[in-house]
Scaffold this motif. Structure first.
Motif, PDB file in Angstrom:
ATOM      1  N   HIS A  53      36.625  29.510  54.381  1.00  0.00           N
ATOM      2  CA  HIS A  53      37.598  30.454  53.827  1.00  0.00           C
ATOM      3  C   HIS A  53      38.212  29.904  52.535  1.00  0.00           C
ATOM      4  O   HIS A  53      38.337  30.630  51.540  1.00  0.00           O
ATOM      5  CB  HIS A  53      38.691  30.723  54.861  1.00  0.00           C
ATOM      6  N   ALA A  54      38.586  28.631  52.544  1.00  0.00           N
ATOM      7  CA  ALA A  54      39.181  28.023  51.342  1.00  0.00           C
ATOM      8  C   ALA A  54      38.189  28.023  50.188  1.00  0.00           C
ATOM      9  O   ALA A  54      38.555  28.303  49.041  1.00  0.00           O
ATOM     10  CB  ALA A  54      39.641  26.602  51.648  1.00  0.00           C
ATOM     11  N   SER A  55      36.924  27.729  50.481  1.00  0.00           N
ATOM     12  CA  SER A  55      35.902  27.728  49.434  1.00  0.00           C
ATOM     13  C   SER A  55      35.708  29.127  48.851  1.00  0.00           C
ATOM     14  O   SER A  55      35.611  29.293  47.628  1.00  0.00           O
ATOM     15  CB  SER A  55      34.581  27.214  50.009  1.00  0.00           C
ATOM     16  N   LEU A  56      35.670  30.136  49.702  1.00  0.00           N
ATOM     17  CA  LEU A  56      35.524  31.503  49.211  1.00  0.00           C
ATOM     18  C   LEU A  56      36.734  31.947  48.404  1.00  0.00           C
ATOM     19  O   LEU A  56      36.591  32.655  47.401  1.00  0.00           O
ATOM     20  CB  LEU A  56      35.287  32.456  50.381  1.00  0.00           C
ATOM     21  N   GLN A  57      37.919  31.541  48.804  1.00  0.00           N
ATOM     22  CA  GLN A  57      39.122  31.897  48.056  1.00  0.00           C
ATOM     23  C   GLN A  57      39.114  31.262  46.665  1.00  0.00           C
ATOM     24  O   GLN A  57      39.515  31.897  45.686  1.00  0.00           O
ATOM     25  CB  GLN A  57      40.380  31.479  48.819  1.00  0.00           C
ATOM     26  N   ARG A  58      38.650  30.008  46.565  1.00  0.00           N
ATOM     27  CA  ARG A  58      38.533  29.366  45.246  1.00  0.00           C
ATOM     28  C   ARG A  58      37.545  30.125  44.377  1.00  0.00           C
ATOM     29  O   ARG A  58      37.779  30.345  43.178  1.00  0.00           O
ATOM     30  CB  ARG A  58      38.091  27.910  45.397  1.00  0.00           C
ATOM     31  N   SER A  59      36.438  30.558  44.960  1.00  0.00           N
ATOM     32  CA  SER A  59      35.432  31.315  44.212  1.00  0.00           C
ATOM     33  C   SER A  59      35.998  32.647  43.726  1.00  0.00           C
ATOM     34  O   SER A  59      35.779  33.047  42.580  1.00  0.00           O
ATOM     35  CB  SER A  59      34.211  31.554  45.105  1.00  0.00           C
ATOM     36  N   VAL A  60      36.742  33.327  44.581  1.00  0.00           N
ATOM     37  CA  VAL A  60      37.342  34.609  44.194  1.00  0.00           C
ATOM     38  C   VAL A  60      38.345  34.416  43.063  1.00  0.00           C
ATOM     39  O   VAL A  60      38.368  35.187  42.099  1.00  0.00           O
ATOM     40  CB  VAL A  60      38.011  35.284  45.417  1.00  0.00           C
ATOM     41  N   ARG A  61      39.181  33.375  43.162  1.00  0.00           N
ATOM     42  CA  ARG A  61      40.162  33.121  42.086  1.00  0.00           C
ATOM     43  C   ARG A  61      39.459  32.828  40.759  1.00  0.00           C
ATOM     44  O   ARG A  61      39.878  33.308  39.709  1.00  0.00           O
ATOM     45  CB  ARG A  61      41.081  31.970  42.477  1.00  0.00           C
ATOM     46  N   GLN A  63      36.499  33.895  39.846  1.00  0.00           N
ATOM     47  CA  GLN A  63      35.924  35.135  39.344  1.00  0.00           C
ATOM     48  C   GLN A  63      36.997  36.053  38.775  1.00  0.00           C
ATOM     49  O   GLN A  63      36.776  36.721  37.765  1.00  0.00           O
ATOM     50  CB  GLN A  63      35.166  35.848  40.467  1.00  0.00           C
ATOM     51  N   GLN A  64      38.159  36.101  39.405  1.00  0.00           N
ATOM     52  CA  GLN A  64      39.231  36.949  38.890  1.00  0.00           C
ATOM     53  C   GLN A  64      39.713  36.479  37.522  1.00  0.00           C
ATOM     54  O   GLN A  64      40.125  37.292  36.694  1.00  0.00           O
ATOM     55  CB  GLN A  64      40.403  36.971  39.869  1.00  0.00           C
ATOM     56  N   GLN A  65      39.673  35.192  37.277  1.00  0.00           N
ATOM     57  CA  GLN A  65      40.105  34.673  35.989  1.00  0.00           C
ATOM     58  C   GLN A  65      39.054  34.889  34.905  1.00  0.00           C
ATOM     59  O   GLN A  65      39.386  35.008  33.739  1.00  0.00           O
ATOM     60  CB  GLN A  65      40.422  33.185  36.104  1.00  0.00           C
ATOM     61  N   SER A  66      37.776  34.945  35.286  1.00  0.00           N
ATOM     62  CA  SER A  66      36.729  35.024  34.267  1.00  0.00           C
ATOM     63  C   SER A  66      36.156  36.432  34.086  1.00  0.00           C
ATOM     64  O   SER A  66      35.392  36.662  33.163  1.00  0.00           O
ATOM     65  CB  SER A  66      35.590  34.066  34.608  1.00  0.00           C
ATOM     66  N   ARG A  67      36.509  37.370  34.938  1.00  0.00           N
ATOM     67  CA  ARG A  67      35.959  38.723  34.831  1.00  0.00           C
ATOM     68  C   ARG A  67      37.072  39.738  34.655  1.00  0.00           C
ATOM     69  O   ARG A  67      38.176  39.561  35.144  1.00  0.00           O
ATOM     70  CB  ARG A  67      35.140  39.046  36.078  1.00  0.00           C
ATOM     71  N   HIS A  68      36.726  40.818  33.958  1.00  0.00           N
ATOM     72  CA  HIS A  68      37.716  41.844  33.649  1.00  0.00           C
ATOM     73  C   HIS A  68      37.129  43.220  33.942  1.00  0.00           C
ATOM     74  O   HIS A  68      35.977  43.493  33.615  1.00  0.00           O
ATOM     75  CB  HIS A  68      38.108  41.776  32.166  1.00  0.00           C
ATOM     76  N   LEU A  69      37.926  44.093  34.528  1.00  0.00           N
ATOM     77  CA  LEU A  69      37.518  45.462  34.814  1.00  0.00           C
ATOM     78  C   LEU A  69      37.881  46.334  33.612  1.00  0.00           C
ATOM     79  O   LEU A  69      39.042  46.380  33.203  1.00  0.00           O
ATOM     80  CB  LEU A  69      38.227  45.968  36.072  1.00  0.00           C
ATOM     81  N   VAL A  70      36.868  46.985  33.024  1.00  0.00           N
ATOM     82  CA  VAL A  70      37.100  47.847  31.861  1.00  0.00           C
ATOM     83  C   VAL A  70      36.488  49.216  32.118  1.00  0.00           C
ATOM     84  O   VAL A  70      35.635  49.372  32.991  1.00  0.00           O
ATOM     85  CB  VAL A  70      36.502  47.233  30.564  1.00  0.00           C
ATOM     86  N   THR A  71      36.921  50.195  31.351  1.00  0.00           N
ATOM     87  CA  THR A  71      36.372  51.541  31.450  1.00  0.00           C
ATOM     88  C   THR A  71      35.323  51.737  30.371  1.00  0.00           C
ATOM     89  O   THR A  71      35.577  51.497  29.191  1.00  0.00           O
ATOM     90  CB  THR A  71      37.495  52.586  31.290  1.00  0.00           C
ATOM     91  N   ALA A  72      34.138  52.146  30.796  1.00  0.00           N
ATOM     92  CA  ALA A  72      33.032  52.406  29.872  1.00  0.00           C
ATOM     93  C   ALA A  72      32.805  53.907  29.779  1.00  0.00           C
ATOM     94  O   ALA A  72      33.098  54.652  30.715  1.00  0.00           O
ATOM     95  CB  ALA A  72      31.765  51.717  30.364  1.00  0.00           C
ATOM     96  N   THR A  73      32.275  54.339  28.655  1.00  0.00           N
ATOM     97  CA  THR A  73      31.987  55.752  28.424  1.00  0.00           C
ATOM     98  C   THR A  73      30.490  55.917  28.204  1.00  0.00           C
ATOM     99  O   THR A  73      29.873  55.161  27.444  1.00  0.00           O
ATOM    100  CB  THR A  73      32.744  56.263  27.183  1.00  0.00           C
ATOM    101  N   VAL A  74      29.902  56.909  28.869  1.00  0.00           N
ATOM    102  CA  VAL A  74      28.464  57.171  28.735  1.00  0.00           C
ATOM    103  C   VAL A  74      28.190  57.734  27.349  1.00  0.00           C
ATOM    104  O   VAL A  74      28.829  58.693  26.911  1.00  0.00           O
ATOM    105  CB  VAL A  74      27.984  58.172  29.814  1.00  0.00           C
ATOM    106  N   VAL A  75      27.237  57.124  26.634  1.00  0.00           N
ATOM    107  CA  VAL A  75      26.778  57.648  25.352  1.00  0.00           C
ATOM    108  C   VAL A  75      25.602  58.581  25.608  1.00  0.00           C
ATOM    109  O   VAL A  75      25.571  59.713  25.143  1.00  0.00           O
ATOM    110  CB  VAL A  75      26.379  56.504  24.391  1.00  0.00           C
TER     111      VAL A  75
END
Length: 135
Positions: A53-61, A63-75
């Motif tokens: 559990h601790a290892s997975l929580q470190r991985s999630v943290r 990923q949250q710091q290095s990834r961003h949710l953005v809105t894309a528009t279909v061309v």
């Protein structure tokens, strides 16, 4: 009758002229094995689960710091990639392959082919994608 058989192993602790030292050692070893199985096994399970559990929580943290949710528009919609038509590579509904545009976290505009989970993508439709720091 079964209860008597289960309790019959207790004769090894009673004073008996026929009891050997190995009988007593076997009885204590069986008791120790029973206690080890009932006490140590769950403890080892809890410790292993906590470590996972601790290892997975470190991985999630991370990923949250290095990834961003953005809105894309279909061309526009694109032809499916060859891998997207291979039934062995499909891990569920792959969505549609589209050319999309979005603004990266650094403010630069991006325009690339991506998989969009839209049933019928049309130009101007929006959907959310995860990007890294470079967009």
């Amino acid at each position: 009758m079964r209860a008597v058989r289960a309790v019959s192993g207790l004769w090894r602790w009673r004073r008996n002229p026929l009891r050997r030292a190995t009988d007593l050692a076997e009885a204590w070893l069986a008791l120790a094995a029973l206690l080890l199985a009932t006490l140590a096994a769950p403890l080892i399970g809890v410790l292993a689960g906590s470590a996972a559990h601790a290892s997975l929580q470190r991985s999630v943290r991370a990923q949250q710091q290095s990834r961003h949710l953005v809105t894309a528009t279909v061309v526009r919609e694109l032809d499916p990639a060859p891998a997207a038509t291979d039934p062995e590579l499909l891990g569920g509904d792959p969505g549609s392959r589209v050319l999309a545009r979005w603004t990266a976290p650094d403010g630069s505009g991006r325009r690339e082919a991506v998989q969009a989970r839209l049933p019928d993508p049309r130009p101007g439709d929006t959907f959310r994608i995860w990007t890294d720091g470079r967009g």
